[in-house]
Design an enzyme around this catalytic site. Structure first.
Site, PDB file in Angstrom:
ATOM      1  N   SER A   1      78.262  17.664  25.184  1.00  0.00           N
ATOM      2  CA  SER A   1      78.304  18.115  23.794  1.00  0.00           C
ATOM      3  C   SER A   1      78.921  17.100  22.838  1.00  0.00           C
ATOM      4  O   SER A   1      79.625  17.471  21.889  1.00  0.00           O
ATOM      5  CB  SER A   1      79.015  19.476  23.697  1.00  0.00           C
ATOM      6  OG  SER A   1      78.312  20.446  24.457  1.00  0.00           O
TER       7      SER A   1
ATOM      8  N   GLY B   1      75.605  20.715  27.223  1.00  0.00           N
ATOM      9  CA  GLY B   1      74.642  21.591  26.562  1.00  0.00           C
ATOM     10  C   GLY B   1      75.220  22.927  26.142  1.00  0.00           C
ATOM     11  O   GLY B   1      74.482  23.836  25.777  1.00  0.00           O
TER      12      GLY B   1
ATOM     13  N   ASN C   1      70.430  10.436  26.595  1.00  0.00           N
ATOM     14  CA  ASN C   1      69.706  11.029  27.722  1.00  0.00           C
ATOM     15  C   ASN C   1      68.781  12.092  27.151  1.00  0.00           C
ATOM     16  O   ASN C   1      69.223  13.193  26.831  1.00  0.00           O
ATOM     17  CB  ASN C   1      70.719  11.633  28.709  1.00  0.00           C
ATOM     18  CG  ASN C   1      70.043  12.373  29.848  1.00  0.00           C
ATOM     19  OD1 ASN C   1      68.831  12.268  30.035  1.00  0.00           O
ATOM     20  ND2 ASN C   1      70.825  13.117  30.621  1.00  0.00           N
TER      21      ASN C   1
ATOM     22  N   LYS D   1      66.530  13.705  28.586  1.00  0.00           N
ATOM     23  CA  LYS D   1      66.153  14.745  29.560  1.00  0.00           C
ATOM     24  C   LYS D   1      64.643  14.988  29.474  1.00  0.00           C
ATOM     25  O   LYS D   1      63.894  14.040  29.238  1.00  0.00           O
ATOM     26  CB  LYS D   1      66.985  16.016  29.343  1.00  0.00           C
ATOM     27  CG  LYS D   1      68.487  15.693  29.322  1.00  0.00           C
ATOM     28  CD  LYS D   1      69.375  16.895  29.376  1.00  0.00           C
ATOM     29  CE  LYS D   1      70.828  16.445  29.337  1.00  0.00           C
ATOM     30  NZ  LYS D   1      71.768  17.565  29.469  1.00  0.00           N
TER      31      LYS D   1
HETATM   32  P1  PGA Z   1      74.698  17.314  26.057  1.00  0.00           P
HETATM   33  O1  PGA Z   1      74.254  16.645  27.469  1.00  0.00           O
HETATM   34  O2  PGA Z   1      75.113  16.176  25.169  1.00  0.00           O
HETATM   35  O3  PGA Z   1      73.478  18.033  25.581  1.00  0.00           O
HETATM   36  O4  PGA Z   1      75.833  18.211  26.373  1.00  0.00           O
HETATM   37  C1  PGA Z   1      74.954  15.565  27.978  1.00  0.00           C
HETATM   38  C2  PGA Z   1      74.315  15.110  29.266  1.00  0.00           C
HETATM   39  O5  PGA Z   1      73.919  15.988  30.069  1.00  0.00           O
HETATM   40  O6  PGA Z   1      74.181  13.905  29.531  1.00  0.00           O
END
Ligand code: PGA
Length: 255
Positions: free
Chosen positions: A215, A175, A9, A11
């Site tokens: 994470s 995150g 993802n 984002k």
């Molecule tokens: P992250 O995000 O791996 O940066 O924690 C995961 C997500 O929101 O899909």
């Protein structure tokens, strides 16, 4: 069929040439994939066609959208429909990410509309659920996630359910660098599978892919994906770095 998936993802990150370079780096080191071991990449909408084209000659690695509109077409300025996502070459769409729920006020009723229209347009849905820290601290996370699944997915039948993947993403782990322990992930995934079994039966539950997100990194992917009810991951930050995501793909393939 229950499949393992490493889903990226992105984002709201990466420009077009950066996205292209990252996909090409991933493709150069991709281990053998199969229907049961898939990779999914969800770039921003404006890179969806590019991603789908770059991935098109490669089996079992698919493009995904991070969202879609609740409506099929019409006067909805700024929206992107599920039909457009499909037309761009995507196979999946992420629905109900906690950032969509929190920052864009997407409630369960809105998410039902989005999932319905995505399925109607031939997309597979990655349906996100997960509790905030306050709920985890209270110890009521199982009920909280069960309600999200009940309100988001219980109106489907077992045939429709085959086109849905669940992603459990505890909000406190997204995150933040704070990952759920493998035991915490396994406990919730087993709970989610039992909720699915209670409504749709044991076969449907055994077939359901349930991804963990929050994470995930190359360094912890193997431990998380080795849990019996964890079928891979939905990865944000670490999916932007080729070596990290390659390590996560390798863990998914080998677990
Ligand atoms: P992250 O995000 O791996 O940066 O924690 C995961 C997500 O929101 O899909």
């Amino acid at each position: 069929m229950r499949k393992k998936i490493a889903a990226a993802n992105w984002k709201m990150n990466l420009l077009q040439n950066e996205g292209k370079a990252l996909i090409n780096q991933l493709l150069a080191t991709l281990p053998p994939l199969s229907e049961a071991r898939q990779v999914v990449i969800a770039p921003p909408f404006v890179q969806l066609s590019q991603a789908a084209q770059l991935l098109s000659g490669h089996a079992h690695i698919h493009a995904a959208a991070q969202n879609c509109a609740t409506e099929q077409s019409g006067a909805y300025t700024g929206e992107v429909s599920a039909g457009m996502v499909k037309d761009a070459g995507a196979a999946y769409v992420i629905i109900g990410h906690s950032e969509r729920r929190e920052y864009y006020q997407e409630d369960n009723a809105t998410l039902v509309k989005k999932s319905d229209i995505a399925l109607a347009n031939g997309l597979q849905v990655i349906f996100c659920c997960g509790e905030p820290l306050s709920i985890r601290d209270e110890g009521t996370q199982n009920n909280y996630v069960e309600t999200q699944i009940r309100e988001g997915l219980f109106h489907y039948d077992a045939a429709q359910l085959k086109n849905i993947v669940i992603a459990y993403e505890p909000i406190w782990a997204i995150g933040t660098g704070r990952t759920a322990s493998a035991a915490q992930a396994q406990e919730m995934h087993a709970h989610i599978r039992s909720v699915i079994a209670g409504k749709f039966g044991h076969d449907a539950a055994a077939d359901m892919s349930i991804l963990y997100g929050g994470s995930v990194k190359a360094a912890n992917a193997k431990e998380l994906f080795s849990c019996p009810d964890v079928d891979g991951g939905l990865v944000g930050g670490a999916s932007l770095v080729a070596e990290e995501f390659t390590g996560i793909i390798d863990a998914m393939v080998n677990c």
